[in-house]
Write an enzyme that holds these catalytic residues in place. Structure first.
Site, PDB file in Angstrom:
ATOM      1  N   HIS A 257     152.979 -49.237 -11.446  1.00  0.00           N
ATOM      2  CA  HIS A 257     152.790 -47.828 -11.066  1.00  0.00           C
ATOM      3  C   HIS A 257     151.302 -47.588 -10.851  1.00  0.00           C
ATOM      4  O   HIS A 257     150.559 -47.281 -11.777  1.00  0.00           O
ATOM      5  CB  HIS A 257     153.345 -46.921 -12.175  1.00  0.00           C
ATOM      6  CG  HIS A 257     153.445 -45.482 -11.766  1.00  0.00           C
ATOM      7  ND1 HIS A 257     154.480 -44.671 -12.179  1.00  0.00           N
ATOM      8  CD2 HIS A 257     152.660 -44.697 -10.992  1.00  0.00           C
ATOM      9  CE1 HIS A 257     154.317 -43.454 -11.673  1.00  0.00           C
ATOM     10  NE2 HIS A 257     153.211 -43.443 -10.954  1.00  0.00           N
TER      11      HIS A 257
ATOM     12  N   GLU B 221     157.597 -43.302  -5.705  1.00  0.00           N
ATOM     13  CA  GLU B 221     157.608 -42.225  -6.704  1.00  0.00           C
ATOM     14  C   GLU B 221     157.821 -40.953  -5.893  1.00  0.00           C
ATOM     15  O   GLU B 221     156.894 -40.347  -5.402  1.00  0.00           O
ATOM     16  CB  GLU B 221     156.297 -42.176  -7.487  1.00  0.00           C
ATOM     17  CG  GLU B 221     156.365 -41.166  -8.630  1.00  0.00           C
ATOM     18  CD  GLU B 221     155.066 -41.048  -9.412  1.00  0.00           C
ATOM     19  OE1 GLU B 221     154.016 -41.473  -8.902  1.00  0.00           O
ATOM     20  OE2 GLU B 221     155.107 -40.498 -10.529  1.00  0.00           O
TER      21      GLU B 221
ATOM     22  N   ASN C 276     155.919 -37.757 -19.762  1.00  0.00           N
ATOM     23  CA  ASN C 276     155.258 -36.958 -18.730  1.00  0.00           C
ATOM     24  C   ASN C 276     156.247 -36.613 -17.620  1.00  0.00           C
ATOM     25  O   ASN C 276     156.989 -37.476 -17.157  1.00  0.00           O
ATOM     26  CB  ASN C 276     154.051 -37.708 -18.149  1.00  0.00           C
ATOM     27  CG  ASN C 276     152.981 -37.945 -19.211  1.00  0.00           C
ATOM     28  OD1 ASN C 276     152.630 -39.070 -19.521  1.00  0.00           O
ATOM     29  ND2 ASN C 276     152.489 -36.874 -19.791  1.00  0.00           N
TER      30      ASN C 276
ATOM     31  N   ASP D 290     146.506 -43.762 -22.043  1.00  0.00           N
ATOM     32  CA  ASP D 290     145.083 -43.451 -21.874  1.00  0.00           C
ATOM     33  C   ASP D 290     144.595 -42.489 -22.959  1.00  0.00           C
ATOM     34  O   ASP D 290     143.432 -42.114 -22.977  1.00  0.00           O
ATOM     35  CB  ASP D 290     144.805 -42.874 -20.470  1.00  0.00           C
ATOM     36  CG  ASP D 290     145.551 -41.566 -20.204  1.00  0.00           C
ATOM     37  OD1 ASP D 290     146.367 -41.151 -21.051  1.00  0.00           O
ATOM     38  OD2 ASP D 290     145.317 -40.966 -19.133  1.00  0.00           O
TER      39      ASP D 290
ATOM     40  N   ILE E   4     145.325 -39.503 -23.125  1.00  0.00           N
ATOM     41  CA  ILE E   4     145.315 -38.154 -22.538  1.00  0.00           C
ATOM     42  C   ILE E   4     146.738 -37.727 -22.189  1.00  0.00           C
ATOM     43  O   ILE E   4     147.171 -36.627 -22.543  1.00  0.00           O
ATOM     44  CB  ILE E   4     144.434 -38.131 -21.263  1.00  0.00           C
ATOM     45  CG1 ILE E   4     142.969 -38.383 -21.622  1.00  0.00           C
ATOM     46  CG2 ILE E   4     144.597 -36.803 -20.516  1.00  0.00           C
ATOM     47  CD1 ILE E   4     142.062 -38.612 -20.427  1.00  0.00           C
TER      48      ILE E   4
ATOM     49  N   ASP F 164     149.254 -45.604 -13.652  1.00  0.00           N
ATOM     50  CA  ASP F 164     149.361 -44.409 -12.802  1.00  0.00           C
ATOM     51  C   ASP F 164     147.979 -44.076 -12.215  1.00  0.00           C
ATOM     52  O   ASP F 164     147.648 -42.922 -11.966  1.00  0.00           O
ATOM     53  CB  ASP F 164     149.931 -43.214 -13.582  1.00  0.00           C
ATOM     54  CG  ASP F 164     150.553 -42.150 -12.679  1.00  0.00           C
ATOM     55  OD1 ASP F 164     150.561 -42.325 -11.442  1.00  0.00           O
ATOM     56  OD2 ASP F 164     151.018 -41.128 -13.211  1.00  0.00           O
TER      57      ASP F 164
HETATM   58 ZN   LIG Z   1     152.287 -41.789 -10.280  1.00  0.00          ZN
END
Ligand SMILES: [Zn+2]
Length: 389
Positions: A62, A139, A229, A258, A260, A284
């Site tokens: 990703h 995606e 997420n 991460d 975050i 990502d």
């Molecule tokens: Zn993505």
């Protein structure tokens, strides 16, 4: 010509081998043994990485871009620069990942990415190692309006096999992964058709309740995209999609570590739930990765990057995470060893997408794609198809 590599340890990554001797011939691993048990074969040069650890190259399933380049917008001649940047973070192969964009623009991007995948399949250009695009991850556009994150609402489309096939044809069959919200009308049929074409169907960007998520698994879904997420949140009485993702051993799942996107303690819960064989790390990452703060493109979306955070209109929009940092973060956020964390960036994603015969593993017959790490997980050197030292 054979080249032998040695270091203090090697992660296959399912096992650890001390004093390894890894022999490469024509871009593939021909043999793995231990240094003490074996004389060097004739006509073989030896490269000794001392205290280093030989690990499979990371596979990022990703990834939207880096080094200022966006995979949907970069030209075929620019992608090698992204590939070279990725090797500095231990990545040797990746899935070029799209975002929801107008269908025509998406198809143009897909055919360009198919060119890139086909042109890097057989050659390593020069001696500069480059991570190779080995597949495409769609995606979108089949995402939930409610959980779309920053994917533009006007580009979201209700799933039909006809639209999926149009994307598939544009990508000339290189679609290896599809993120889809199973609750939208038409999704189950597309899930079944994509699974039939050996695509790793991943549920995500979804507001699904648990029974719908279970139906998706029954239809052929076997993975989950950036768990937590852009998903209906977990509630102990209304577990929703996350309840299914964390509790069902038939599916693997990925996460952005991460610090975050998901709190460290929740990362730990995720790792405990999915375990050492099913947890997958992704970045990502967007074009801003490895670049100064500022404004960048993510497909058709403008993203502001500040203090390591990527946002568009206040929502998180990808990351500037690199895979080596994700691996190190796992060892910081949990009790997992470096080898466990490496596995989640190599063998686990390769198995999730059905590519573990050649990727994500060090064994005879696999591509000679590996990275040399320090015991703290810092990247020393990355080798792609036996080249780059
Ligand atoms: Zn993505």
């Amino acid at each position: 010509m054979k080249t032998a590599f040695t270091a203090s340890r090697l992660f296959t990554p399912a096992e650890e081998i001390a004093n390894p001797l890894l022999i490469v011939e024509d871009g593939r691993i021909s043999e793995i043994s231990t240094h003490s048990s074996k004389e060097l074969p004739a006509n073989t040069s030896l490269l000794d990485f001392g205290n280093g650890i030989l690990a499979p190259g990371f596979l990022d399933i990703h990834m939207h871009g880096g080094a200022g380049l966006d995979v949907m917008r970069a030209s075929t001649s620019e992608l090698p620069r992204l590939g070279n940047f990725l090797t500095t973070h231990g990545v040797t192969a990746y899935f070029a990942t799209t975002v929801a964009a107008p269908l025509d623009a998406t198809c143009t991007a897909l055919s360009r990415l198919a060119d890139a995948i086909e042109s890097t399949a057989d050659v390593t250009n020069g001696d500069t190692p480059q991570a190779r695009p080995i597949g495409i991850h769609l995606e979108g556009p089949f995402l939930s309006h409610k959980r779309r994150g920053v994917h533009p609402p006007e580009n979201l489309v209700e799933p039909t096999v006809a639209i999926f096939d149009r994307l598939w044809q544009a990508a000339r069959g290189h679609v290896r992964m599809l993120t889809i919200a199973p609750e939208i009308p038409g999704a189950m049929e597309v899930i079944a058709e994509a699974a039939r074409r050996q695509v790793c169907v991943s549920i995500g960007h979804s507001d699904a309740e648990m029974p719908t998520a279970k139906d998706a698994v029954r239809a052929g879904a076997r993975h989950a995209t950036h768990t937590f997420n852009a998903m209906r949140p977990l509630d102990h009485r209304e577990p929703g999609i996350i309840g299914e993702v964390l509790s069902d051993d038939r599916i693997t799942a990925d996460i952005i570590v991460d610090g975050i996107h998901v709190a460290p303690e929740v990362v730990k819960v995720f790792l405990q739930a999915k375990g050492r064989e099913r947890a997958v790390l992704i970045t990502d990452a967007i074009s801003a990765t490895g670049m100064p703060e500022g404004r960048y493109q993510l497909g058709p979306i403008e993203v502001d990057v500040k203090d390591g955070k990527c946002t568009a209109n206040g929502s998180l929009a990808g990351s500037v995470l690199t895979m080596d940092r994700a691996v190190r973060n796992v060892t910081k956020f949990s009790d997992w060893s470096l080898r466990d964390a490496v596995r989640a960036a190599t063998l686990n994603p390769a198995q999730a997408v059905g590519l573990a015969a050649h990727h994500g593993v060090l064994k005879p017959g696999a591509d000679a794609d590996f990275t040399v790490l320090t015991s703290a997980g810092e990247v020393v050197k990355t080798i792609v198809r036996g080249r780059g030292f």
